[in-house]
Design a protein around this motif. Structure first.
Motif, PDB file in Angstrom:
ATOM      1  N   CYS A  26       0.841  -1.202   0.000  1.00 25.21           N
ATOM      2  CA  CYS A  26       0.000   0.000   0.000  1.00 25.21           C
ATOM      3  C   CYS A  26       0.872   1.247   0.000  1.00 25.21           C
ATOM      4  O   CYS A  26       1.742   1.407   0.865  1.00 25.21           O
ATOM      5  N   CYS A  29      -0.216   3.405   3.510  1.00 23.72           N
ATOM      6  CA  CYS A  29       0.273   3.058   4.854  1.00 23.72           C
ATOM      7  C   CYS A  29       1.515   2.169   4.801  1.00 23.72           C
ATOM      8  O   CYS A  29       2.050   1.799   5.850  1.00 23.72           O
ATOM      9  N   CYS A  40      -6.947  -0.766   0.150  1.00 24.01           N
ATOM     10  CA  CYS A  40      -6.155  -1.287   1.258  1.00 24.01           C
ATOM     11  C   CYS A  40      -7.062  -1.570   2.452  1.00 24.01           C
ATOM     12  O   CYS A  40      -7.774  -0.679   2.921  1.00 24.01           O
ATOM     13  N   HIS A  42      -6.216  -1.941   5.400  1.00 26.33           N
ATOM     14  CA  HIS A  42      -5.691  -1.312   6.613  1.00 26.33           C
ATOM     15  C   HIS A  42      -6.055   0.169   6.683  1.00 26.33           C
ATOM     16  O   HIS A  42      -6.386   0.682   7.739  1.00 26.33           O
ATOM     17  N   CYS A  43      -5.958   0.880   5.538  1.00 25.12           N
ATOM     18  CA  CYS A  43      -6.125   2.340   5.580  1.00 25.12           C
ATOM     19  C   CYS A  43      -7.119   2.860   4.555  1.00 25.12           C
ATOM     20  O   CYS A  43      -7.443   4.048   4.567  1.00 25.12           O
TER      21      CYS A  43
END
Ligand SMILES: [Zn+2]
Lengths: 124, 391
Positions: A26, A29, A40, A42-43
């Motif tokens: 990514c 992040c 992503c 995660h972010c």
């Protein structure tokens, strides 16, 4: 990812079919991502790019699927944590199915099965 | 805005029933659902014409609520077809409560039926067709035997991290069998020892066939109404004190920690809504698709610390006469498992709180927990139920 001429799943499989194993990283992040996707997890950034991992990892969990000998016999199914920090399902070959244990260090290899690329692992 | 805690005890389960559980060749999913639905509505002292809310889900038919509406001839003003696998029919509770309390509807039927054991289109066909209709391209190439292999991986990890032993997993199956021996409706009631479980055919290490749930047919249904109305109906009301649902992933390979399930979140939220703690629970009904489930859910719901599930169940601790009554109908392991078991765990909790369980009755039970699991440790829904004394 702008050069992609297809969805990310097909693009990933096409590379695997050509013998190349990639995961995503990514741009937002900087974390690695597997399986391939468009955002992503995660972010939320949409800046995921394919990168080539080292291919080394550690068995996180393992099981032996029991199958009759005439159907091909037992085989293992593992979850591997790549050193880049992503987890994936695979199979460890080159060792008896029940000799695979949590913590075993393994190395990725792209095999061919039924004319498709298939990601497998061998003990390191 | 309505505070979730204000919904505590406002809605009650007024009717509940099962139908065709075990082996019933010649029935369809719908016919088993209808048999259970008709009995649950009658159990509440209502008729099908009183039903104006519907919650249902099917393993195979994606537009299942429409089929059920048509078949029953009802015109619901509230419909929830949320499909989260085996936790669905517990996850339907909270949306149904909100619909009832907003006045959107007055009587909700939650219903399910599966002929998976006897149907010509059986479980094996369902697994094969799912590879096409619901592909998992990063798991299916490795041919995990799903669902058992996913739970086997979780068991393997739990054993590695906490020293959990196969004998402790076997304790879960033996306790379930001992409860089933007190339940005339249970499918498997024969003797079962820990060694029997350990020596049974290995399916996906470390799980033997006795660590895995049964495959049976069956239908289940229950009816929800507002609490004030429930008091005037046939059965003692069973109040919904708390309910919460959590889902963190679909695939076992996407689960962050195989020893921690989303039941940690669903349980905490359900207990918070109920204003209770695990110490207040008299009887526990957990979705035991595999023996490891019971350990994971006892830990994640707070009945013991993480990693101590194996020790917790030792010595018949969850069997009849043990410290905590768990899966008092015999569970998915010995009572039966018609595909998506969650609704049957809930129905057993209802019957326990009504005091209708005969030889397996937990004496004086006032608070029950029913917990559903869906997919491969993917979705979790927890319900806390109570008698009138808990309001
Ligand atoms: Zn990111």
């Amino acid at each position: 990812m702008s050069e992609m001429q297809s969805g990310v799943q097909q693009a990933w499989q096409a590379r695997l079919d050509a013998g190349e194993f990639v995961i995503q990283r990514c741009g937002g992040c900087q974390q690695h991502v597997f399986y391939p996707r468009g955002l992503c997890p995660h972010c939320g950034a949409d800046q995921l790019a394919f990168v080539t991992p080292a291919g080394s990892g550690t068995v996180y969990a393992t099981t032996v699927v029991r199958r009759k000998a005439e159907l091909g016999g037992d085989y293992n199914v593992v979850l591997v944590d790549l050193d880049e920090g992503v987890r994936l399902m695979s199979r460890v070959e080159g060792v008896a199915p029940d000799a695979v244990a949590i913590g075993l260090r393994v190395q990725a290899r792209v095999a061919r099965e039924q004319d498709r690329g298939l990601l497998l692992f061998d003990p390191l | 805005m309505t505070d979730l805690n204000s919904l505590r005890g406002q809605v009650a389960i007024a009717g509940a029933a099962t139908f065709g559980c075990g082996v019933v060749p010649g029935y369809t999913d719908m016919e088993l659902l209808v048999g259970a639905a008709q009995r649950a509505v009658a159990d509440a002292g209502l008729t099908m014409q009183d039903i104006d809310g519907l919650c249902t889900a099917s393993v195979t038919a994606t537009m299942w609520p429409m089929v059920v509406v048509e078949h029953l001839g009802i015109r619901p003003t509230f419909i929830d077809g949320t499909m989260l696998g085996g936790s669905s029919f517990i996850a339907h509770l909270l949306p149904a409560m909100q619909a009832l309390m907003s006045g959107q509807c007055n009587a909700v039927l939650v219903c399910y039926g599966s002929a998976q054991r006897s149907a010509t289109f059986n479980r094996r066909d369902i697994v094969a067709s799912r590879k096409l209709l619901d592909p998992q391209p990063y798991e299916h190439p490795y041919e995990p035997m799903l669902p058992p292999s996913a739970y086997a991986l979780a068991a393997n990890r739990h054993m590695h991290e906490f020293g959990t032993e196969r004998r402790q997993l076997a304790e879960v199956a033996v306790a379930a069998r001992q409860w089933a021996q007190r339940n005339p409706t249970a499918f498997e009631r024969g003797p079962l020892s820990i060694d029997d479980v350990l020596n049974a055919r290995m399916v996906s290490d470390p799980l033997t066939v006795r660590d895995c749930c049964l495959v049976t047919d069956g239908g289940g249904a229950y009816v929800l109404v507002r609490g004030d109305r429930a008091r005037d109906l046939r059965q003692p009301p069973v109040y919904v004190l708390g309910n919460a649902t959590a889902c963190w992933n679909r695939q076992i390979s996407s689960m962050a920690d195989l020893t921690v399930t989303a039941a940690q979140e669903s349980g905490a939220r359900a207990f918070a809504m109920a204003g209770l703690t695990p110490a207040d629970v008299d009887v526990v009904e957990l979705y035991d698709a595999f023996t490891i489930n019971t350990l994971l859910f006892l830990e994640d719901l707070g009945f013991c610390a993480k990693g101590e599930g194996g020790a917790f169940v030792e010595g018949g601790a969850i069997a009849p006469g043990g410290r905590l009554p768990v899966n008092t109908n015999g569970g998915g392991l010995s009572w039966g498992h018609p595909g998506m078991y969650g609704i049957f765990a809930l129905i057993e909790a209802v019957e326990q709180l009504r005091g209708q369980c005969g030889e397996r009755q937990v004496s004086g039970a006032q608070v029950a927990l029913a917990h559903g699991n869906g997919g491969t440790l993917s979705s979790q829904s927890t319900a806390i139920l109570g008698t009138a004394a808990t309001l």
